[in-house]
Design a protein around this motif. Structure first.
Motif, PDB file in Angstrom:
ATOM      1  N   LEU A   1       3.171  -0.761 -11.035  1.00 38.62           N
ATOM      2  CA  LEU A   1       3.322  -0.336  -9.636  1.00 38.62           C
ATOM      3  C   LEU A   1       2.000   0.145  -9.042  1.00 38.62           C
ATOM      4  N   ILE A   2       1.018   0.418  -9.892  1.00 38.01           N
ATOM      5  CA  ILE A   2      -0.332   0.730  -9.429  1.00 38.01           C
ATOM      6  C   ILE A   2      -1.165  -0.555  -9.353  1.00 38.01           C
ATOM      7  N   VAL A   3      -1.116  -1.338 -10.416  1.00 39.73           N
ATOM      8  CA  VAL A   3      -1.975  -2.526 -10.523  1.00 39.73           C
ATOM      9  C   VAL A   3      -1.554  -3.619  -9.529  1.00 39.73           C
ATOM     10  N   MET A   4      -0.260  -3.794  -9.333  1.00 40.89           N
ATOM     11  CA  MET A   4       0.229  -4.860  -8.441  1.00 40.89           C
ATOM     12  C   MET A   4      -0.326  -4.723  -7.018  1.00 40.89           C
ATOM     13  N   PRO A   5      -0.186  -3.570  -6.364  1.00 43.41           N
ATOM     14  CA  PRO A   5      -0.759  -3.462  -5.015  1.00 43.41           C
ATOM     15  C   PRO A   5      -2.290  -3.572  -5.007  1.00 43.41           C
ATOM     16  N   LEU A   6      -2.915  -3.073  -6.074  1.00 45.24           N
ATOM     17  CA  LEU A   6      -4.377  -3.190  -6.142  1.00 45.24           C
ATOM     18  C   LEU A   6      -4.818  -4.644  -6.222  1.00 45.24           C
TER      19      LEU A   6
ATOM     20  N   ILE B   1       0.843  -1.205   0.000  1.00 41.89           N
ATOM     21  CA  ILE B   1       0.000   0.000   0.000  1.00 41.89           C
ATOM     22  C   ILE B   1       0.875   1.252   0.000  1.00 41.89           C
ATOM     23  N   LEU B   2       2.003   1.216   0.691  1.00 40.47           N
ATOM     24  CA  LEU B   2       2.940   2.334   0.655  1.00 40.47           C
ATOM     25  C   LEU B   2       3.456   2.549  -0.770  1.00 40.47           C
ATOM     26  N   ILE B   3       3.787   1.464  -1.459  1.00 43.03           N
ATOM     27  CA  ILE B   3       4.241   1.565  -2.853  1.00 43.03           C
ATOM     28  C   ILE B   3       3.131   2.153  -3.732  1.00 43.03           C
ATOM     29  N   LEU B   4       1.899   1.713  -3.520  1.00 44.91           N
ATOM     30  CA  LEU B   4       0.767   2.261  -4.274  1.00 44.91           C
ATOM     31  C   LEU B   4       0.673   3.772  -4.064  1.00 44.91           C
ATOM     32  N   PHE B   5       0.725   4.200  -2.819  1.00 43.70           N
ATOM     33  CA  PHE B   5       0.659   5.628  -2.498  1.00 43.70           C
ATOM     34  C   PHE B   5       1.820   6.392  -3.142  1.00 43.70           C
TER      35      PHE B   5
END
Length: 183
Positions: free
Chosen positions: A99-104, A56-60
């Motif tokens: 980097l958006i899709v992976m955490p999602l 979630i930190l990576i997503l942010f």
């Protein structure tokens, strides 16, 4: 001290995003591989929780990095080859996307498994979907495939940087290093 990038070099904010995310991505893979080796138990669950929090930190950070990237200029490409510039843009876009899709997918996967995503114990994210074992299995496969997509894209990124540094002997790599100013 200027925070923004110029036509000739990346600013400290951009470099900071780059290197913090690089470290977090390496950390995520290390945690992911380690936790998969553990038997089901409290230690594994603790590592899974850390993995989710860092995800979630990576997503942010990815969202913030994209906003920052859109809001400032990018240094002029060193290469004059159109195909290299096109491949660089496409690979950067793909890397931002993954980097958006992976955490999602991880968040969706947790929701489908009926496990909450707590972010460093500070707050809990809402579930994105209802519990669904079949969806969980599909998302687990997608999450795994995306992880190898990241490996490929990061490998391409590193190889291109090294090619520019060793073969072309240009400033492409040096201008993203944290200790090099401007050019």
């Amino acid at each position: 001290m200027a925070l923004r990038s110029t036509q000739t070099g990346f600013g400290p904010v951009t470099k900071g995003f780059h290197w913090v995310m690089a470290i977090l991505i390496v950390l995520m893979f290390a945690i992911g591989w380690y936790m998969d080796l553990l038997p089901l138990g409290l230690e594994k669950l603790a590592w899974i929780s850390r993995h989710k929090s860092i995800g979630i930190l990576i997503l942010f950070l990815a969202i913030m990095r994209i906003i920052w990237r859109i809001s400032e200029q990018t240094p002029m490409p060193v290469s004059r080859n159109r195909w290299e510039i096109a491949v660089a843009k496409l690979s950067h876009l793909a890397l931002y996307g993954v980097l958006i899709v992976m955490p999602l997918t991880g968040w969706l996967m947790s929701s489908a498994a009926n496990f909450s995503v707590s972010v460093f114990g500070l707050f809990t994210l809402p579930d994105m979907v209802a519990p669904d074992p079949a969806l969980f299995e599909t998302l687990r496969t997608v999450h795994w495939a995306l992880s190898w997509g990241i490996v490929g894209l990061v490998g391409l990124h590193v190889a291109a940087a090294l090619k520019h540094h060793v073969i072309n002997r240009d400033v492409t790599l040096r201008r993203m290093l944290p200790v090099v100013k401007g050019k």
